[in-house]
Design an enzyme around this catalytic site. Structure first.
Site, PDB file in Angstrom:
ATOM      1  N   GLY A 157      -2.302  -9.612  -0.766  1.00  0.00           N
ATOM      2  CA  GLY A 157      -3.275  -9.416  -1.843  1.00  0.00           C
ATOM      3  C   GLY A 157      -2.735  -8.534  -2.961  1.00  0.00           C
ATOM      4  N   CYS A 158      -2.036  -7.472  -2.575  1.00  0.00           N
ATOM      5  CA  CYS A 158      -1.497  -6.538  -3.571  1.00  0.00           C
ATOM      6  C   CYS A 158      -0.376  -7.192  -4.378  1.00  0.00           C
ATOM      7  CB  CYS A 158      -0.993  -5.273  -2.879  1.00  0.00           C
ATOM      8  SG  CYS A 158      -2.318  -4.406  -1.995  1.00  0.00           S
ATOM      9  N   THR A 159       0.422  -8.003  -3.719  1.00  0.00           N
ATOM     10  CA  THR A 159       1.488  -8.717  -4.423  1.00  0.00           C
ATOM     11  C   THR A 159       0.882  -9.702  -5.417  1.00  0.00           C
ATOM     12  OG1 THR A 159       3.017  -8.459  -2.576  1.00  0.00           O
ATOM     13  CG2 THR A 159       3.477 -10.246  -4.127  1.00  0.00           C
TER      14      THR A 159
END
Length: 153
Positions: A43-45
């Site tokens: 998700g952060c990527t």
């Protein structure tokens, strides 16, 4: 804790490129500060890549994008290089930024409760006042929604 309409705190912190960034130094620009849990997680990527892909449009509107997580400077450097992120990532291991923006909360992952970063984004105007906040962000379409709130020049 920061609130919409109030002046953002004059925070500074180390960046993945070895420098230091201060919110005070960004006065005169719109500033997008997005908080994310961890480098190199799906998700952060995806969120970081979405901001990367729209970065030129943010810049055309006079906005700077800044990512913040509790990861180390070295982790940020590797993450930014791997995904060609053109904006600074603040390392906040002592949670100074996270606490100022109230993004550390109890989270439940697979039945285990822990304190973690709740994915959140803040839009600060050129005078340093918080204009908009997004909390408990869902990644798809989020970077575009933030861009849509930044006025065109």
């Amino acid at each position: 804790m920061i609130e919409v309409g109030k002046t953002a705190p004059a925070l500074e912190g180390p960046t993945g490129d070895g420098g230091t960034l201060s919110l005070k130094d960004l006065r005169g620009k719109w500033v997008v500060v997005y908080f994310y849990p961890k480098d190199n997680t799906p998700g952060c990527t995806n969120e970081s890549k979405d901001f990367r892909d729209l970065y030129a449009k943010f810049k055309r509107r006079g906005a700077e994008v800044v990512g913040v997580s509790r990861d180390s400077v070295k982790s940020h450097a590797n993450f930014a290089a791997k995904h060609e992120l053109p904006f600074p990532l603040i390392s906040d291991p002592d949670e100074t930024w996270c606490k100022a923006f109230d993004v550390i909360h109890e989270k439940n992952l697979y039945g285990k409760v822990h304190m973690g970063v709740v994915r959140s984004t803040f839009l600060i105007d050129p005078k340093g006042k918080l204009q908009h906040e997004w909390r408990k962000v869902k990644v798809p379409g989020h970077a575009q929604a933030v861009l849509d709130e930044v006025p065109t020049k």
